[in-house]
Write an enzyme that holds these catalytic residues in place. Structure first.
Site, PDB file in Angstrom:
ATOM      1  N   ASP A 329       0.872  -1.159   0.000  1.00 18.37           N
ATOM      2  CA  ASP A 329       0.000   0.000   0.000  1.00 18.37           C
ATOM      3  C   ASP A 329       0.923   1.226   0.000  1.00 18.37           C
ATOM      4  O   ASP A 329       2.051   1.153   0.472  1.00 18.37           O
ATOM      5  CB  ASP A 329      -0.876  -0.017   1.256  1.00 18.37           C
ATOM      6  CG  ASP A 329      -1.741   1.229   1.359  1.00 18.37           C
ATOM      7  OD1 ASP A 329      -2.422   1.555   0.382  1.00 18.37           O
ATOM      8  OD2 ASP A 329      -1.707   1.878   2.422  1.00 18.37           O
ATOM      9  N   ASP A 520      -0.824  -0.329   6.087  1.00 18.97           N
ATOM     10  CA  ASP A 520      -0.736   0.413   7.346  1.00 18.97           C
ATOM     11  C   ASP A 520      -1.683  -0.124   8.397  1.00 18.97           C
ATOM     12  O   ASP A 520      -1.748   0.401   9.510  1.00 18.97           O
ATOM     13  CB  ASP A 520      -0.975   1.916   7.122  1.00 18.97           C
ATOM     14  CG  ASP A 520      -2.350   2.208   6.533  1.00 18.97           C
ATOM     15  OD1 ASP A 520      -3.175   1.280   6.476  1.00 18.97           O
ATOM     16  OD2 ASP A 520      -2.584   3.359   6.141  1.00 18.97           O
ATOM     17  N   ASP A 524      -6.667  -1.582   5.184  1.00 16.74           N
ATOM     18  CA  ASP A 524      -6.199  -2.623   4.272  1.00 16.74           C
ATOM     19  C   ASP A 524      -6.520  -4.029   4.775  1.00 16.74           C
ATOM     20  O   ASP A 524      -5.940  -5.000   4.296  1.00 16.74           O
ATOM     21  CB  ASP A 524      -4.680  -2.500   4.065  1.00 16.74           C
ATOM     22  CG  ASP A 524      -4.297  -1.179   3.428  1.00 16.74           C
ATOM     23  OD1 ASP A 524      -4.966  -0.776   2.477  1.00 16.74           O
ATOM     24  OD2 ASP A 524      -3.333  -0.548   3.905  1.00 16.74           O
TER      25      ASP A 524
END
Length: 628
Positions: A329, A520, A524
């Protein structure tokens, strides 16, 4: 060493001295002395009982509970059999060396547990809470959210909360592996498990102890041993089949050859074949595998915790060893996640007014970009009614009787506002009022200094394919991907689009390799769950990271990712070394014992000696330097 281990060491030393004395006295007895055998039996028997009573007791107790075939049973049968056929010294030696190996195992497990035990030391013993004008010392689980706790210098932070007064430096080493102090002052968040070093802090508790960072980490540590690696599970299943098989083989070795010799008219050497069978039993003990393989994985997990890397089980450590596809990400992972408003553009209203409307709408969101917009506004925010956060799009709210939509270009299309995408490098936040485009903000995020080095290290270590997923604009995403050295970049993705891409990459990966998703831990969770290994940037223990990920980088430092891979690869190498070494030596000595070329002393080496060497090798998994 623990007190129990020291007592065992003393017991082994006494037994060894008495054993040596028994051998010396036995050798000095004249052959003409008719009761020489009785004296030897008495001396060796006393040493046998002194050093081996607990092994015999465990074997008998396990048999009573239906657990027949284990190492205690093998040692009991082999040692008792040796005593019966008159090999007193070898029968006692089997137990002495077995206890030596058991002591080595105990010490090794203790060392590998030490770093994880240090993590468990973060559990606070009490909390100082203000009640009725007094400061009372209570158990942490007795404090409720909203109460004020007092943390004096030198005390451990017992609960998560926000500083209401005071300034200090927090030692986060137990959580992150880093020695640098974290400065906190009024308004800053603090998490449980850290140590207050130099100032008096008053903290408003934000959540109960059961939901605190320290409670979640301790639960993670306690459950880490339950998730076994495939290799570890195989060894456990192998031992359950292997041990009964070798007992049956030993019985056949003791009985079949003498019977065959009798049937052929020869003389049956019962004593010799029974001795060979007992030697076979000692060699076959699976201690070296059953101990060293789990110990290697446990050591790897313990060694990782020293670097602030929390691994939830050996299965994830094994999967990380096979990792070749790394999906990142962008926000908060490859970048710092500390956004700042760098530009405000509008031809419909003053810049300050546009920022105020955007900040008032974004105040309902906990997204880092939304927080940066709110932080940039110095004015009193306007009340937002009928507020709604739209995943992957932005937010909408009624402010001052107007419908305000703040988000990306897709949200603008949804609300009927016509907008164009500026050339600015950064995240663009558009704003529409009552369906009419009002302007945009440019939000910039810095790449982490360590991102490029971490990606380069992964490629050098395992030829990693690296992919970046983000909802940001393509131009911004590609510029950052180039800086970080990422191979493939997918931009302008909705949350479900990230999961679909992870699914696609999962299907495309090479057989027997793993896909790792690094995020993080905030938004996600679906992608983290779908990957073979989900790794979260812990942010000093964020809830979402600990819940969703298989591995947590507690100090929020992506440079720890290649360290985690290095530990996984080293642990796997040690496991394979121990399996090949232990099985190779055992099979060799087993074959030699069947043909009469190996005695009980060789068997003891093949069992205890190999176990000790395998344990010492497994302990290397605890020591992995951060340098790559």
């Amino acid at each position: 060493m623990t007190a129990k281990q020291k007592r065992m060491l003393i017991r082994i030393i006494i037994a060894a001295v008495c054993f040596a004395a028994a051998i010396t006295i036995g050798a000095l007895l004249p052959e003409s002395f008719e009761l020489a055998w009785a004296v030897r039996l008495a001396m060796f028997g006393a040493v046998y009982i002194f050093i081996g009573w607990d092994i015999i007791w465990k074997a008998v107790r396990n048999i009573a509970h239906g657990q027949v075939f284990d190492e205690n049973f093998l040692m009991m049968i082999a040692s008792v059999g040796a005593m019966i056929i008159g090999e007193y010294s070898e029968g006692v030696a089997v137990l002495i060396f077995y206890q030596v190996g058991d002591l080595f195992e105990s010490v090794a497990v203790g060392k590998s547990r030490h770093s994880i035990a240090e993590m468990c030391d973060i559990d606070p013993e009490y909390a100082n809470v203000e009640r009725g004008g007094e400061v009372l010392q209570v158990m942490p689980d007795e404090v409720t959210p909203g109460e004020i706790i007092v943390i004096r210098p030198g005390e451990r932070v017992p609960l998560d909360g926000v500083v209401v007064s005071g300034e200090s430096g927090l030692n986060t080493a137990a959580l992150t592996g880093e020695s640098t102090l974290r400065d906190v002052a009024e308004g800053d968040e603090v998490i449980s498990g850290c140590i207050n070093t130099n100032g008096l802090l008053k903290v408003r508790v934000s959540r109960p102890y059961s939901d605190s960072t320290v409670a979640r980490i301790l639960e993670l540590v306690e459950n880490s041993s339950e998730n076994k690696a495939k290799t570890e599970s195989f060894i456990t299943r192998f031992a359950r089949i292997y041990t009964p098989a070798v007992v049956i083989a030993a019985v056949l070795v003791a009985v079949v050859p003498p019977l065959v010799m009798l049937m052929c008219g020869g003389e049956a050497d019962w004593s010799g074949w029974i001795y060979s069978a007992l030697t076979f039993l000692v060699v076959s003990c699976p201690c070296a595998l059953v101990i060293s393989v789990p110990l290697s994985y446990f050591g790897g997990i313990g060694g990782a915790s020293k670097h602030g890397i929390m691994i939830k089980g050996a299965n994830y450590l094994e999967a990380l060893n096979n990792a070749q596809t790394f999906v990142f990400d962008k926000t908060g992972t490859l970048t710092k996640g500390s956004f700042t408003v760098t530009d405000i553009c509008s031809d419909k209203m003053p810049r300050e007014e546009l920022l105020l409307l955007c900040a008032s709408a974004e105040s309902i969101s906990a997204h880092p970009i939304a927080l940066s917009v709110v932080k940039a506004c110095d004015e009193q925010l306007l009340p937002a009614q009928n507020a709604e956060e739209l995943a992957g799009l932005g937010v909408s709210a009624d402010i001052g009787g107007k419908k305000v939509c703040v988000g990306n270009h897709r949200l603008m299309e949804r609300c009927g506002a016509v907008c164009s995408t500026p050339d600015s490098i950064g995240t663009v936040i558009h704003c529409a009022i009552d369906g009419v485009y009002a302007g945009y903000l440019v939000i910039s995020d810095e790449i982490r200094e360590e991102s490029a080095d971490a990606v380069a290290a992964l490629k050098a270590m395992c030829g990693a394919k690296t992919v970046m997923l983000t909802g940001d604009r393509k131009a911004t995403a590609e510029a950052l991907a180039a800086k970080a050295g990422i191979d493939v970049c997918h931009a302008q993705l909705l949350p479900d689009g990230k999961v679909e891409l992870v699914e696609q990459l999962y299907k495309e990966k090479a057989p027997k390799t793993s896909l790792v998703f690094v995020g993080d831990g905030m938004n996600d969770a679906p992608a983290l769950a779908r990957a073979d290994v989900g790794i979260a940037m812990g942010g000093l223990g964020s809830d979402a990271a600990i819940e969703a990920a298989d591995i947590v980088l507690m100090n929020d430092n992506i440079a720890k990712l290649p360290v985690a891979v290095k530990i996984a690869r080293k642990t796997h190498s040690i496991v394979m070394q121990n399996i090949v070494f232990a099985l190779g030596i055992k099979v060799l000595v087993m074959l030699l014992s069947l043909f009469g070329f190996a005695n009980m002393w060789a068997a003891v080496f093949a069992d205890v000696g190999v176990s000790v060497l395998a344990i010492l090798n497994a302990m290397r998994a605890m020591r992995t330097k951060q340098r790559l």
